[in-house]
Design a protein around this motif. Structure first.
Motif, PDB file in Angstrom:
ATOM      1  N   THR A   1       1.020  -0.631   0.302  1.00  0.00           N
ATOM      2  CA  THR A   1       0.195   0.491   0.395  1.00  0.00           C
ATOM      3  C   THR A   1       0.591   1.455  -0.256  1.00  0.00           C
ATOM      4  N   ILE A   2       1.396   0.986   0.760  1.00  0.00           N
ATOM      5  CA  ILE A   2       2.454   2.074   0.763  1.00  0.00           C
ATOM      6  C   ILE A   2       3.411   2.600  -0.115  1.00  0.00           C
ATOM      7  N   ARG A   3       4.252   1.195  -1.523  1.00  0.00           N
ATOM      8  CA  ARG A   3       4.868   1.732  -2.428  1.00  0.00           C
ATOM      9  C   ARG A   3       3.791   2.083  -3.558  1.00  0.00           C
ATOM     10  N   ASN A   4       1.922   1.393  -3.707  1.00  0.00           N
ATOM     11  CA  ASN A   4       1.744   2.527  -4.499  1.00  0.00           C
ATOM     12  C   ASN A   4       1.298   3.545  -4.365  1.00  0.00           C
ATOM     13  N   LYS A   5       1.298   4.155  -3.382  1.00  0.00           N
ATOM     14  CA  LYS A   5       1.324   5.672  -3.069  1.00  0.00           C
ATOM     15  C   LYS A   5       2.220   6.228  -3.330  1.00  0.00           C
ATOM     16  N   LEU A   6       3.585   5.969  -2.806  1.00  0.00           N
ATOM     17  CA  LEU A   6       5.105   6.693  -3.505  1.00  0.00           C
ATOM     18  C   LEU A   6       5.150   6.745  -4.534  1.00  0.00           C
ATOM     19  N   SER A   7       4.434   5.581  -5.388  1.00  0.00           N
ATOM     20  CA  SER A   7       4.719   5.069  -7.044  1.00  0.00           C
ATOM     21  C   SER A   7       4.460   6.456  -7.722  1.00  0.00           C
TER      22      SER A   7
ATOM     23  N   GLY B   1       5.401   9.879  -9.639  1.00  0.00           N
ATOM     24  CA  GLY B   1       4.617   9.997 -10.841  1.00  0.00           C
ATOM     25  C   GLY B   1       4.618  11.274 -11.535  1.00  0.00           C
ATOM     26  N   LYS B   2       3.685  11.861 -10.278  1.00  0.00           N
ATOM     27  CA  LYS B   2       3.187  13.406 -10.520  1.00  0.00           C
ATOM     28  C   LYS B   2       4.490  14.062  -9.943  1.00  0.00           C
ATOM     29  N   ARG B   3       5.832  13.716 -10.225  1.00  0.00           N
ATOM     30  CA  ARG B   3       6.856  14.634  -9.566  1.00  0.00           C
ATOM     31  C   ARG B   3       6.309  16.109  -8.609  1.00  0.00           C
ATOM     32  N   VAL B   4       6.025  16.085  -8.002  1.00  0.00           N
ATOM     33  CA  VAL B   4       5.818  16.225  -6.635  1.00  0.00           C
ATOM     34  C   VAL B   4       7.308  16.719  -5.429  1.00  0.00           C
ATOM     35  N   LYS B   5       7.342  18.419  -5.643  1.00  0.00           N
ATOM     36  CA  LYS B   5       8.375  18.704  -5.529  1.00  0.00           C
ATOM     37  C   LYS B   5       8.656  18.359  -4.354  1.00  0.00           C
ATOM     38  N   GLY B   6      10.221  17.743  -4.105  1.00  0.00           N
ATOM     39  CA  GLY B   6      11.068  16.675  -2.919  1.00  0.00           C
ATOM     40  C   GLY B   6      11.047  15.758  -2.921  1.00  0.00           C
ATOM     41  N   LEU B   7       9.899  15.224  -3.671  1.00  0.00           N
ATOM     42  CA  LEU B   7       9.650  13.195  -4.232  1.00  0.00           C
ATOM     43  C   LEU B   7       9.561  13.446  -5.117  1.00  0.00           C
ATOM     44  N   GLU B   8      10.807  13.632  -5.840  1.00  0.00           N
ATOM     45  CA  GLU B   8      10.723  13.217  -7.047  1.00  0.00           C
ATOM     46  C   GLU B   8      11.434  11.706  -7.448  1.00  0.00           C
ATOM     47  N   GLU B   9      11.865  11.641  -6.264  1.00  0.00           N
ATOM     48  CA  GLU B   9      12.529   9.908  -5.806  1.00  0.00           C
ATOM     49  C   GLU B   9      12.793   9.493  -4.332  1.00  0.00           C
ATOM     50  N   VAL B  10      11.616   9.807  -3.891  1.00  0.00           N
ATOM     51  CA  VAL B  10      11.032   9.031  -2.733  1.00  0.00           C
ATOM     52  C   VAL B  10      10.598   7.399  -2.647  1.00  0.00           C
ATOM     53  N   LEU B  11      10.543   7.161  -3.387  1.00  0.00           N
ATOM     54  CA  LEU B  11      10.218   5.333  -3.898  1.00  0.00           C
ATOM     55  C   LEU B  11      11.274   4.582  -4.026  1.00  0.00           C
ATOM     56  N   GLN B  12      12.657   5.441  -4.640  1.00  0.00           N
ATOM     57  CA  GLN B  12      14.038   4.926  -4.446  1.00  0.00           C
ATOM     58  C   GLN B  12      13.970   4.793  -3.045  1.00  0.00           C
TER      59      GLN B  12
END
Length: 279
Positions: free
Chosen positions: A251-257, A261-272
């Motif tokens: 559930t967490i990984r789906n949200k982070l992906s 994908g929306k390229r929110v500033k500061g969260l560009e590589e949050v899944l990695q």
């Protein structure tokens, strides 16, 4: 409040037309007799019926007579009565929902973790359960026992301790394991399974993607733990701990992906970042 023009549409007794307030609330039924003004009278009727100003012993009645005298001097037969709305800065003709709400609400101490629960990109159903838990408003068995004497308050997840807010979400063997697997790699030396410490931690300043991962993982974990607790309370078979942990992580990984994908500033590589913190 009413700003009196000709007084034709302003009730003498039931509208607030002077700073004294609503006269019916101040004087009651006895005031109708003392003032000699009928219950249905308008301000225009009282001012234009050539009534002789009375002498009263009561201070409230004397103040009303003074207000009538002031009003008689500035009464205008050509202007209509105006409705005024209370603002924090006084009465105005414009109505404001925000001003009204601020005046009627009971203000309390502002919690420093509120913005960490209701943050951008949060999932509402997860945030709602977290909010109730932090406010200690969920029906945990220690709270239920206050109005239902004699119930078994043992935690249904670990069956080793009384069920409280802190226990079921952080201290229980099940929740403690899940919380550790989700966040120890992120929090490192600051890791804790104390509810009060976690509430302080999510309010602390930190990197955006780190804060998002911790806050979102917290909300997802609390939601699934509470759902699993309710299922077991109602006799459903328990979900294996490994299965629950995988479901929470997915559930967490789906949200982070989705966020990445929306390229929110500061969260560009949050899944990695999330994958790099897995133990």
């Amino acid at each position: 409040m009413k700003e009196v023009g000709n007084g034709r549409h302003t009730s003498f007794w039931y509208d607030k037309w002077c700073d004294l307030g609503v006269l019916a609330e101040i004087l009651g039924d006895r005031g109708i007799i003392d003032m000699g003004v009928r219950r249905e009278a308008t301000v225009e009727e009282v001012l234009n019926n050539h009534r002789r100003r009375r002498r009263h012993r009561g201070a409230s009645l004397q103040d009303i007579e003074k207000e009538l005298g002031k009003l008689a001097e500035k009464q205008s037969n050509s202007e209509l009565d105006k409705d005024l709305w209370r603002w924090s800065s006084g009465f105005k003709q414009k109505f404001s929902t925000m001003e009204t709400w601020q005046l009627i609400r009971e203000t309390g101490l502002q919690c420093d973790w509120g913005s960490r629960v209701w943050f951008s990109k949060a999932t509402p159903k997860f945030a709602f359960i977290t909010w109730l838990a932090f406010k200690d408003r969920l029906s945990t068995l220690d709270r239920v026992s206050r109005w239902s004497q004699g119930i078994d308050t043992t935690c249904v997840l670990c069956k080793n301790a009384p069920e409280t807010r802190s226990h079921i979400f952080f201290e229980c063997a099940v929740s403690s394991h899940i919380w550790e697997q989700l966040t120890k790699g992120i929090m490192r030396n600051s890791y804790s399974n104390s509810c009060e410490t976690v509430m302080r931690l999510i309010s602390a300043s930190m990197e955006k993607k780190k804060r998002f991962c911790i806050n979102y993982a917290l909300q997802v974990a609390m939601y699934f733990l509470w759902r699993e607790r309710n299922k077991r309370r109602h006799g459903e078979p328990p979900m294996p701990l490994s299965v629950m942990l995988k479901l929470i992580d997915k559930t967490i990984r789906n949200k982070l992906s989705l966020v990445q994908g929306k390229r929110v500033k500061g969260l560009e590589e949050v899944l990695q970042f999330w994958f790099s913190t897995r133990l």
